[in-house]
Design a protein around this motif. Structure first.
Motif, mmCIF file in Angstrom:
data_model
loop_
_atom_site.group_PDB
_atom_site.id
_atom_site.type_symbol
_atom_site.label_atom_id
_atom_site.label_comp_id
_atom_site.label_asym_id
_atom_site.label_seq_id
_atom_site.Cartn_x
_atom_site.Cartn_y
_atom_site.Cartn_z
ATOM 1 N N ASP A 12 0.886 -1.245 0.081
ATOM 2 C CA ASP A 12 0.042 0.022 0.166
ATOM 3 C C ASP A 12 0.924 1.102 -0.010
ATOM 4 O O ASP A 12 0.557 2.229 -0.949
ATOM 5 C CB ASP A 12 -0.905 -0.001 1.086
ATOM 6 N N MET A 13 1.908 1.218 0.903
ATOM 7 C CA MET A 13 2.769 2.318 0.673
ATOM 8 C C MET A 13 3.608 2.607 -0.378
ATOM 9 O O MET A 13 3.824 3.928 -0.943
ATOM 10 C CB MET A 13 3.671 2.092 1.972
ATOM 11 N N ASN A 14 3.856 1.428 -1.202
ATOM 12 C CA ASN A 14 4.802 1.644 -2.460
ATOM 13 C C ASN A 14 3.878 2.290 -3.345
ATOM 14 O O ASN A 14 4.456 2.746 -4.138
ATOM 15 C CB ASN A 14 5.063 0.375 -2.633
ATOM 16 N N VAL A 15 2.637 2.053 -3.468
ATOM 17 C CA VAL A 15 1.615 2.651 -4.396
ATOM 18 C C VAL A 15 1.645 4.016 -4.366
ATOM 19 O O VAL A 15 1.555 4.827 -5.149
ATOM 20 C CB VAL A 15 0.346 1.881 -4.457
ATOM 21 N N ARG A 16 1.468 4.353 -3.034
ATOM 22 C CA ARG A 16 1.539 5.888 -2.769
ATOM 23 C C ARG A 16 2.736 6.781 -2.767
ATOM 24 O O ARG A 16 2.844 7.847 -3.231
ATOM 25 C CB ARG A 16 1.085 6.061 -1.184
ATOM 26 N N HIS A 17 3.961 5.943 -2.935
ATOM 27 C CA HIS A 17 5.311 6.975 -2.641
ATOM 28 C C HIS A 17 6.272 6.496 -3.722
ATOM 29 O O HIS A 17 7.111 6.994 -3.772
ATOM 30 C CB HIS A 17 5.809 6.709 -1.272
ATOM 31 N N SER A 18 5.874 5.359 -4.439
ATOM 32 C CA SER A 18 7.217 4.825 -5.425
ATOM 33 C C SER A 18 7.264 5.839 -6.494
ATOM 34 O O SER A 18 6.505 6.544 -6.989
ATOM 35 C CB SER A 18 6.578 3.558 -6.048
ATOM 36 N N GLY A 19 8.813 5.874 -6.773
ATOM 37 C CA GLY A 19 9.261 6.984 -7.527
ATOM 38 C C GLY A 19 9.296 8.443 -7.380
ATOM 39 O O GLY A 19 9.484 8.904 -8.674
ATOM 40 N N LYS A 20 8.576 8.658 -6.465
ATOM 41 C CA LYS A 20 8.636 10.297 -6.119
ATOM 42 C C LYS A 20 10.065 10.716 -5.531
ATOM 43 O O LYS A 20 9.901 10.662 -4.448
ATOM 44 C CB LYS A 20 7.340 10.405 -5.196
ATOM 45 N N LEU A 21 10.597 11.575 -6.319
ATOM 46 C CA LEU A 21 11.802 12.064 -6.012
ATOM 47 C C LEU A 21 11.700 13.181 -4.962
ATOM 48 O O LEU A 21 10.834 13.859 -4.978
ATOM 49 C CB LEU A 21 12.555 12.810 -7.194
ATOM 50 N N GLY A 22 12.590 13.173 -4.025
ATOM 51 C CA GLY A 22 12.517 14.013 -2.810
ATOM 52 C C GLY A 22 11.466 13.456 -1.647
ATOM 53 O O GLY A 22 11.463 14.151 -0.814
ATOM 54 N N GLU A 23 10.688 12.659 -1.800
ATOM 55 C CA GLU A 23 10.020 11.949 -0.854
ATOM 56 C C GLU A 23 10.873 10.754 -0.050
ATOM 57 O O GLU A 23 11.878 10.328 -0.154
ATOM 58 C CB GLU A 23 8.655 11.571 -1.317
#
Length: 352
Positions: A294-305
């Motif tokens: 679930d967290m991976n869907v929300r945060h994957s590939g977002k630079l700076g997070e």
């Protein structure tokens, strides 16, 4: 637009061959001449010659790259690792040749270690040179590649930095842990099934009744005052696992800077229900999988997070270096002797 270097090399344009020690004089002279022609800065060339494992030649026999390795210790995890080094002629550096050489060497060392309980190295490591990193601007936290020589994809994870800022990547050999040894069960369970279980991410303030149940559960399991628990929960990302509609585990996450990677991760803390003085850990691995997905869907590939999730064990475990279920890998021990394990989100990158 015409590129200065070929972006890809066909397997028919070069051949990769293993090097057997000791090297014949003609081989040593050829490699030394190659280094000199490419202005390679090789410290202790005699020792490096003894470490050469694979060479790449063009079809007409021209040496264009070589790969060597030596046994060393991981920067942070301090594990015995085979450190691999690749040197490629400048006209072939914008190709996949370097990765192909690493793939050959990693596969060879993995085969050697398979089933060998006294193997010297538990994985392979590579350090990306500082000037390459600066030119790229960002680095990937996890790199996976596979060539025909590889039986399965090779995944290298960022595990630390040298004193000059060069990132270290490790690929661990997967082995079966000795199940006769006791271990901290924070990730792996003897039983991983829950009857009629359910999984839910909770936002505090939307369901007062559920908020009260979560706060009461945490206060009871951690023996804390209810008021302090309610304030504590307001700062967390909360996941709940139920069994027959009863809360059995909480997953609490909060962002934190991990200095070992110099990046933000979500720290995961599991709180399991007690029964007759014992924690009920059934389903913990499955719960961690669900949380990560679930967290991976929300945060994957977002630079700076945040780039992933980590958790801490109270002491060193006997879990494999990579948990086969959760895919969290061993990062090392902190200054309090706690075992740090983490997993990166898909596509996670860091600015350098």
């Amino acid at each position: 637009m015409k590129h200065r270097w070929p972006l890809f090399l066909s397997m028919h344009e070069f051949r990769i061959t293993p090097v057997s020690a000791p090297l014949a004089k003609a081989q040593r002279d050829k490699i030394t001449a190659f280094w000199e022609s490419e202005n390679a800065q090789v410290t202790n060339p005699e020792k490096r010659l003894e470490e050469v494992a694979y060479c790449a030649h063009t079809e007409d026999g021209k040496l264009i790259a070589l790969c060597s390795y030596h046994l060393g210790r991981g920067i942070y995890n301090e594990l015995p690792l085979y450190f691999m080094r690749v040197f490629v002629a400048k006209d072939y550096r914008q190709t996949l040749l370097a990765f192909n050489l690493l793939a050959h060497l990693a596969e060879s060392l993995a085969d050697e270690a398979k089933g060998n309980l006294i193997a010297k190295g538990v994985g392979v490591a590579a350090i990306l040179e500082t000037d390459i990193v600066k030119n790229r601007g960002t680095i990937e936290c996890c790199r996976t590649f596979q060539f025909p020589i590889n039986k399965r994809p090779l995944t290298f994870v960022l595990t630390g930095y040298t004193s000059t800022g060069s990132p270290e990547y490790c690929h661990f050999f997967e082995r079966v842990v000795n199940s006769s040894k006791p271990h901290n069960s924070g990730e792996k369970d003897s039983s991983d099934s829950l009857n009629h279980s359910a999984f839910q991410r909770v936002s505090m303030g939307q369901n007062p009744s559920l908020d009260a149940s979560i706060a009461s559960f945490l206060a009871k399991e951690r023996q804390l005052e209810l008021e302090s628990v309610q304030a504590y929960l307001q700062q967390k990302i909360i996941y709940v696992r139920y069994q027959d509609e009863v809360i059995v585990t909480l997953g609490l996450l909060a962002p934190k800077l991990l200095p070992e990677i110099n990046a933000i991760f979500f720290g995961l803390n599991l709180v399991a229900a007690s029964q007759e003085g014992h924690k009920i850990n059934s389903g913990a691995s499955s719960f961690i999988e669900d949380i990560f997905s679930d967290m991976n869907v929300r945060h994957s590939g977002k630079l700076g997070e945040a780039v992933g999730i980590y958790n801490l064990h109270s002491g060193k475990t006997s879990l494999p270096l990579i948990n086969s279920r959760t895919r969290f890998h061993f990062q090392g021990l902190d200054n309090e002797g706690r075992e740090l394990r983490l997993r990166y989100f898909d596509g996670a990158k860091l600015v350098v």
